[in-house]
Write a protein that holds these residues in place. Structure first.
Motif, PDB file in Angstrom:
ATOM      1  N   SER A   1       0.834  -1.209   0.000  1.00  0.00           N
ATOM      2  CA  SER A   1       0.000   0.000   0.000  1.00  0.00           C
ATOM      3  C   SER A   1       0.864   1.253   0.000  1.00  0.00           C
ATOM      4  N   MET A   2       1.951   1.239   0.780  1.00  0.00           N
ATOM      5  CA  MET A   2       2.849   2.387   0.855  1.00  0.00           C
ATOM      6  C   MET A   2       3.470   2.671  -0.511  1.00  0.00           C
ATOM      7  N   LYS A   3       4.015   1.640  -1.159  1.00  0.00           N
ATOM      8  CA  LYS A   3       4.671   1.821  -2.453  1.00  0.00           C
ATOM      9  C   LYS A   3       3.668   2.228  -3.529  1.00  0.00           C
ATOM     10  N   ALA A   4       2.480   1.623  -3.516  1.00  0.00           N
ATOM     11  CA  ALA A   4       1.465   1.966  -4.515  1.00  0.00           C
ATOM     12  C   ALA A   4       1.043   3.421  -4.387  1.00  0.00           C
ATOM     13  N   ASN A   5       0.908   3.914  -3.136  1.00  0.00           N
ATOM     14  CA  ASN A   5       0.568   5.320  -2.935  1.00  0.00           C
ATOM     15  C   ASN A   5       1.688   6.233  -3.410  1.00  0.00           C
ATOM     16  N   LEU A   6       2.919   5.898  -3.047  1.00  0.00           N
ATOM     17  CA  LEU A   6       4.052   6.762  -3.382  1.00  0.00           C
ATOM     18  C   LEU A   6       4.273   6.864  -4.889  1.00  0.00           C
TER      19      LEU A   6
END
Length: 495
Positions: free
Chosen positions: A313-318
């Motif tokens: 989720s963190m990487k997809a948002n970034l």
């Protein structure tokens, strides 16, 4: 249409007299300005740019951020906490657009009657507060109701800003300014991913999930922006006070001459109805629908698409941010070039074609790196077209009523694209979302066809006017000629 009061030599009457002498030869005229007028033009334009655009971009950036942050919130336990299942996420995404569509034209009729700072700041505070309270929702029904109210408050924002910006600039200037204004979408899209990652990491703090913190913080930021808007947002040109009397008279005259129209004080219902029947308005609105269907799909569902690459989720948002940064840079660059060349249609068509290419890569290729590249092409293409569609449409009509109706109607139909995008990307279509991508490609192709058709007919009309086939209108009284607006035989449509 009500006439202006017969007071001694007000700026708009001076503009009318000069307009008659100029025979409606606006920005395409070969008459050269003297150096003093050119210097005055540059100085006033710079003052308006500094006072108007940064604040509009800032407020609308937060407005758009509040609209699309639901896509980031989804990755931080929103569906789990609110016990949402099936198509319920898609429903709360689309329900926002229903009041947005219904209230846009009435909203522009209101803003023409009161000061923009009162109207826009009130709406901004309303939806900022509602977004903040979204973070406290505990079930699907409460969240659905909050999304409805966000749509109500936000309905007057976009068309109101377009009407305000369009009233301050000439037809040739407005394209680049709208691109700078709409770069707020790209800023919001970029910041949304970063904020989604940062605020979502507060997951569990004080008992609230990450999605609640996204709504708490971003909504509070919008409420703060509303206070700034109340004190600093500009009125319409005739009510402005930051220009000197000499500058104000010069600018009102320049607007009347170069935009070639009688500037009504208020939008009236009969004028709105007549404007809605103009084929140029209908074509612009459809092109904007085609733009928004892909734009909202990319913005809202990009985090979900990236999550299918196996990313956290963190990487997809970034990694949503670089896509929007690239599209913002290209969008402003192309709009600036379009402004210098005084061409719109060709760049709109190019934008649609680039978007189609990118969407095909994203939904048909199996390599996640190619799909990610496709998102770049899709976003760049569609955000090339977005500001230029509005600027092109605004340049083809005259008068506050027509311009206000066009911006509101185009925006309203554009939000139908938001409803469509909310329905065509169900979780069951993972990982490639082929049905949703196909719908976006179809709309982009149809938008390109409408663009080329509009370009062809406006080009033919310009040739007919140049050949003198509309010269019979010159026999009308001078006052009636002045009110012809874009129908005047000397008016030339922007290509």
């Amino acid at each position: 249409m009500a006439s202006e009061p017969k007071t001694p030599a007000p700026p708009i009457e001076l503009a009318e007299a000069e307009l008659a002498k100029s025979s409606f030869e606006h920005h395409e005229s070969n008459v050269e300005e003297d150096e003093a007028d050119a210097a005055m033009m540059r100085r006033i334009t710079w003052k308006i740019d500094l006072r108007l655009l940064p604040l509009c971009v800032f407020i609308y950036c937060l407005c758009f951020l509040d609209r699309v942050n639901i896509g980031n919130a989804k990755l931080w336990h929103l569906e789990r906490d609110l016990n949402m299942h099936g198509l319920q996420f898609n429903i709360v995404t689309l329900v926002f657009y229903i009041p947005y569509i219904l209230f846009e034209i009435p909203a522009n009729m209101i803003i023409s009657r009161i000061k923009p700072r009162y109207w826009i700041s009130g709406l901004t505070f309303g939806f900022g507060l509602t977004v903040t309270l979204c973070g406290l929702c505990t079930n699907f029904g409460g969240f659905l109701t909050a999304r409805l109210f966000i749509g109500v408050f936000e309905s007057g924002m976009f068309p109101g800003f377009l009407l305000l910006i369009g009233s301050w600039y000439t037809r040739r200037q407005v394209g680049a300014r709208l691109a700078w204004f709409l770069v707020a979408n790209d800023i919001a899209g970029s910041v949304s991913g970063l904020l989604g990652a940062g605020l979502g990491s507060l997951d569990g703090t004080n008992g609230y999930s990450g999605w609640s913190w996204i709504f708490f913080i971003e909504g509070a930021m919008t409420c703060f922006a509303a206070i700034i808007a109340f004190f600093f947002l500009l009125p319409f040109p005739k009510e402005s006070t930051f220009l000197t009397p000499e500058e104000k008279e010069f600018w009102l005259r320049k607007l009347a001459i170069e935009n070639a129209h009688y500037e009504e004080d208020k939008m009236k219902l009969n004028g709105v109805w007549k404007a809605l029947l103009d084929w140029k308005l209908i074509a612009t609105a459809f092109m904007y629908l085609a733009v928004c269907t892909s734009a909202y799909s990319i913005t809202v569902f990009q985090p979900s698409i990236l999550s299918t690459f196996g990313w956290s989720s963190m990487k997809a948002n970034l990694l949503t941010s670089p896509v929007r940064i690239a599209s913002g840079i290209v969008s402003v660059s192309v709009a600036t070039l379009s402004n210098r060349l005084n061409k719109r249609g060709i760049f709109v068509a190019i934008g649609f074609c680039v978007a189609i290419l990118g969407l095909l890569f994203t939904m048909l290729h199996h390599d996640y790196r190619v799909r990610y590249m496709g998102l770049y092409f899709g976003a760049i293409g569609i955000y090339i077209a977005q500001p230029l569609v509005i600027a092109w449409g605004v340049a083809q009509v005259a008068g506050r009523t027509k311009r206000g109706t066009l911006t509101a109607a185009a925006s309203s139909l554009g939000q139908v694209g938001g409803i469509i995008s909310a329905l065509i990307f169900p979780n069951s279509d993972k990982p490639y979302y082929v049905p949703g991508g196909s719908v976006c490609v179809g709309f982009a192709a149809a938008g390109c066809v409408v663009c080329l058709t509009m370009w062809f007919f406006l080009s033919m009309e310009n040739k007919m006017r140049k050949a003198g086939k509309r010269d019979h209108l010159r026999s009308l009284p001078q006052e009636e000629q002045y009110k012809l607006g874009e129908k005047h035989p000397d008016f030339r449509y922007t290509m």
